[in-house]
Design an enzyme around this catalytic site. Structure first.
Site, mmCIF file in Angstrom:
data_model
loop_
_atom_site.group_PDB
_atom_site.id
_atom_site.type_symbol
_atom_site.label_atom_id
_atom_site.label_comp_id
_atom_site.label_asym_id
_atom_site.label_seq_id
_atom_site.Cartn_x
_atom_site.Cartn_y
_atom_site.Cartn_z
ATOM 1 N N GLY A 274 0.868 -1.266 -0.015
ATOM 2 C CA GLY A 274 0.024 0.022 0.139
ATOM 3 C C GLY A 274 0.835 1.367 0.102
ATOM 4 O O GLY A 274 1.927 1.164 0.096
ATOM 5 N N VAL A 275 0.160 2.516 -0.068
ATOM 6 C CA VAL A 275 0.859 3.611 -0.096
ATOM 7 C C VAL A 275 1.024 4.039 1.325
ATOM 8 O O VAL A 275 0.330 4.129 2.031
ATOM 9 C CB VAL A 275 0.169 4.670 -0.928
ATOM 10 C CG1 VAL A 275 0.683 6.091 -0.893
ATOM 11 C CG2 VAL A 275 -0.309 4.270 -2.192
ATOM 12 N N GLY A 276 2.286 4.906 1.395
ATOM 13 C CA GLY A 276 2.548 5.492 2.908
ATOM 14 C C GLY A 276 4.007 5.096 3.394
ATOM 15 O O GLY A 276 4.861 4.700 2.704
ATOM 16 N N ASN A 277 4.318 5.700 4.673
ATOM 17 C CA ASN A 277 5.552 5.765 5.265
ATOM 18 C C ASN A 277 6.092 4.242 5.458
ATOM 19 O O ASN A 277 7.266 4.088 5.188
ATOM 20 C CB ASN A 277 5.533 6.569 6.374
ATOM 21 C CG ASN A 277 6.911 7.091 6.667
ATOM 22 O OD1 ASN A 277 7.736 7.559 6.140
ATOM 23 N ND2 ASN A 277 7.121 7.058 8.079
ATOM 24 N N GLU B 8 -0.496 -2.115 -7.052
ATOM 25 C CA GLU B 8 -1.182 -1.054 -7.550
ATOM 26 C C GLU B 8 -0.628 0.216 -8.041
ATOM 27 O O GLU B 8 -0.834 0.920 -9.070
ATOM 28 C CB GLU B 8 -2.367 -0.476 -6.392
ATOM 29 C CG GLU B 8 -3.255 -1.549 -6.242
ATOM 30 C CD GLU B 8 -4.210 -0.995 -4.781
ATOM 31 O OE1 GLU B 8 -5.242 -1.363 -5.040
ATOM 32 O OE2 GLU B 8 -3.569 -0.180 -4.213
ATOM 33 N N ILE C 201 -6.166 0.470 10.304
ATOM 34 C CA ILE C 201 -6.497 1.424 11.418
ATOM 35 C C ILE C 201 -6.402 0.804 12.760
ATOM 36 O O ILE C 201 -5.767 1.135 13.525
ATOM 37 C CB ILE C 201 -8.195 1.983 11.048
ATOM 38 C CG1 ILE C 201 -8.143 3.060 9.981
ATOM 39 C CG2 ILE C 201 -8.465 2.656 12.364
ATOM 40 C CD1 ILE C 201 -9.383 3.476 9.495
ATOM 41 N N ASN D 10 -10.412 6.740 4.137
ATOM 42 C CA ASN D 10 -10.279 6.741 2.646
ATOM 43 C C ASN D 10 -11.002 5.694 1.873
ATOM 44 O O ASN D 10 -11.445 5.957 0.687
ATOM 45 C CB ASN D 10 -8.926 6.310 2.428
ATOM 46 C CG ASN D 10 -8.053 7.612 3.091
ATOM 47 O OD1 ASN D 10 -8.326 8.780 3.116
ATOM 48 N ND2 ASN D 10 -6.498 7.139 3.391
ATOM 49 N N GLY E 169 -7.163 -1.092 -2.727
ATOM 50 C CA GLY E 169 -7.248 -2.594 -3.251
ATOM 51 C C GLY E 169 -6.927 -3.602 -2.212
ATOM 52 O O GLY E 169 -6.406 -4.505 -2.723
#
Length: 504
Positions: free
Chosen positions: A268-271, A293, A363, A383, A387
């Site tokens: 996934g996207v992120g730090n 993705e 979360i 959000n 995916g």
């Protein structure tokens, strides 16, 4: 700019964004291109938002229904949300203004698996699609569209829409041409053939999107950059989480369950995902691949280092610095990067076939391994599922990662029962926080509970979680998955009432 519009018929459709926006009536259903802040139309949505605001000031009702690939950016989601212009939004968003409109009830939101979104539109479930609004690097002499930094659901929206508006963006590099892979064999059942991908690097289609030129009603010339938020510096918690995941992969290799170069990676996207990619960069692993993705900064670094041989995705999710780097060096990167339609990049059949290793954020997780990745306290949308469900359910190994606490320790990521379920215990194999890793494979519910509390919970919450579990074990007549329903959401109630999950 006219050099980027090689088709004479379409060159005659050039107009301003305001003129194009005037063609869109209230109530229109619009399929917007774009995916995670890449390749989205930038001028038309802002012009449409201005028109909507003017209509509202005149006392007229004016909203549109917005379909996208995934999240976009302030020029699209933000502008239309600020104008109170979106009646319905799907399938994924991350703009804070759009989120606010969803949570205050201004806009309806349908949270959908990204692999499902295009098919539902194509089947006409939402009704007819009035417009497709997409971004192009250029338009060929034949009238085909060369996509920009994402594909997303563009193919389906262009096929299904009655009218098409194209933004031709000179900011996007012409050298992106050849990076895309658009497969025209993806049909609705019962006519759907097998997707012919057996390796992440397989190219199966065209490098352009085919359209009916007669459906094009407007072309807008733009020179606007993609807008993605810069990634935060990698912190100690992210490095710790990445370290646990990489150690886990190393152990799987030693036990013969993974090859030495692992299996195709998804993140996934992120730090935290970028910390994992940074960890891979500094490891001794070679010949890595990715079927995911989005292409993030860390994947570009891995390609530059010669460690990642191919990355297949549907879009970029790059910091501004790396977006410019990609524009400057797209001719080189297109040898290693493939951008596909998201119904292919996220397709369960291909994910399962390739044995993808998934890693996504969450979360919260509960003590039995159920994961909430979308709702705060069960009701406030963040959000969307994106995916993560596509990959989690079908991955060879699925992992979820998160710091063990948030809001300076006021929120525990491990709770007795999640307030909303996106990924059930049946699909979640590994949970990781900076405290440790819980491998849940082969464990019954009570065994999972002990491991998650011991390995993943923050020390400030371990006693509370243990107390809950032991009380549930005593009070529940059924011992398979013990719960004390009178107290299952005490953590969440305490946060809502007192601002902290720490129970007095």
């Amino acid at each position: 700019m006219t050099d980027r519009i090689a088709n004479a018929q379409l060159r005659g459709k050039v107009m301003s964004a305001d003129e194009a926006a005037a063609l869109i009536p209230a109530g229109a259903q619009i399929g917007f291109g774009g995916f995670t802040g890449s390749g989205y139309p930038k001028e038309l949505p802002q012009a449409l938002a201005a028109r909507i605001r003017a209509a509202h000031e005149a006392g007229e009702d004016f909203t549109v229904n917005a379909f996208t690939g995934a999240s976009t950016a302030p020029e699209l989601d933000g502008a239309l949300a600020d104008a109170n212009g979106i009646g319905l939004r799907t399938p994924y968003q991350s703009d804070p203004h759009m989120r606010a409109k969803i949570n205050d009830g201004t806009s309806y939101y349908i949270d959908t698996h990204l692999s499902h979104a295009a098919q539902v539109v194509a089947e006409g479930f939402y009704g007819k699609l009035d417009f497709a609004v997409v971004e192009a690097t250029r338009i060929t002499e034949e009238g085909n569209i060369i996509p920009t930094s994402s594909i997303g659901n563009n193919k389906t929206y262009l096929d299904c829409a009655e009218k098409i508006i194209i933004e031709v963006n000179s900011w996007q590099s012409l050298d992106l041409e050849g990076m895309h892979d658009v497969w025209n064999g993806y049909l609705t059942p019962p006519n759907r053939p097998i997707i012919p991908i057996v390796k992440p690097g397989n190219r199966i289609g065209d490098n352009f999107l085919t359209i009916d030129p007669n459906k094009v009603v407007a072309i807008i010339e733009t020179d606007d950059p993609d807008r993605n938020t810069p990634f935060k510096p990698i912190d100690d918690d992210s490095r710790a989480i990445a370290g646990y995941l990489l150690d886990f992969y190393d152990n799987e290799v030693k036990h013969g369950r993974l090859p030495k170069n692992l299996l195709p990676l998804q993140s996934g996207v992120g730090n935290i995902p970028n910390a994992v990619l940074d960890g891979l960069l500094n490891s001794d692993l070679e010949n890595l691949t990715s079927y995911t993705e989005v292409i993030q900064d860390g994947m570009v670094d891995l390609i530059d280092a010669g460690k990642l041989t191919v990355a297949s995705a549907t879009a970029f999710s790059l910091s501004p610095e790396y977006a410019h780097k990609m524009n400057d060096e797209a001719a080189r990167y297109r040898n290693s990067i493939i951008l596909r339609s998201q119904e292919i990049s996220n397709h369960p059949e291909v994910i399962r076939r390739l044995g993808v290793l998934s890693c996504n954020g969450m979360i919260e997780a509960d003590i039995y391994g159920n994961v909430n990745s979308t709702h705060v306290a069960g009701t406030r949308m963040m959000n969307g599922i994106g995916g993560s469900g596509d990959f989690t359910r079908n991955a060879y190994i699925s992992a979820f990662v998160s710091p063990s606490v948030a809001k300076d320790g006021a929120i525990s990521a491990i709770t007795p029962m999640v307030s909303h379920v996106d990924h059930t215990e049946h699909d979640v194999m590994v949970i990781i926080t900076e405290q440790g890793l819980a491998d849940l494979r082969g464990l019954a519910p009570r065994q999972r509970a002990k491991k998650i509390i011991e390995n993943c919970a923050h020390p400030d919450y371990k006693a509370q979680l243990t107390e809950y579990y032991e009380a549930a074990l005593k009070s529940s007549k059924a011992k398979h998955t013990p719960h004390d329903l009178a107290h299952s959401f005490d953590f969440h109630r305490s946060f809502l009432e007192n601002g902290t999950m720490k129970l007095s």
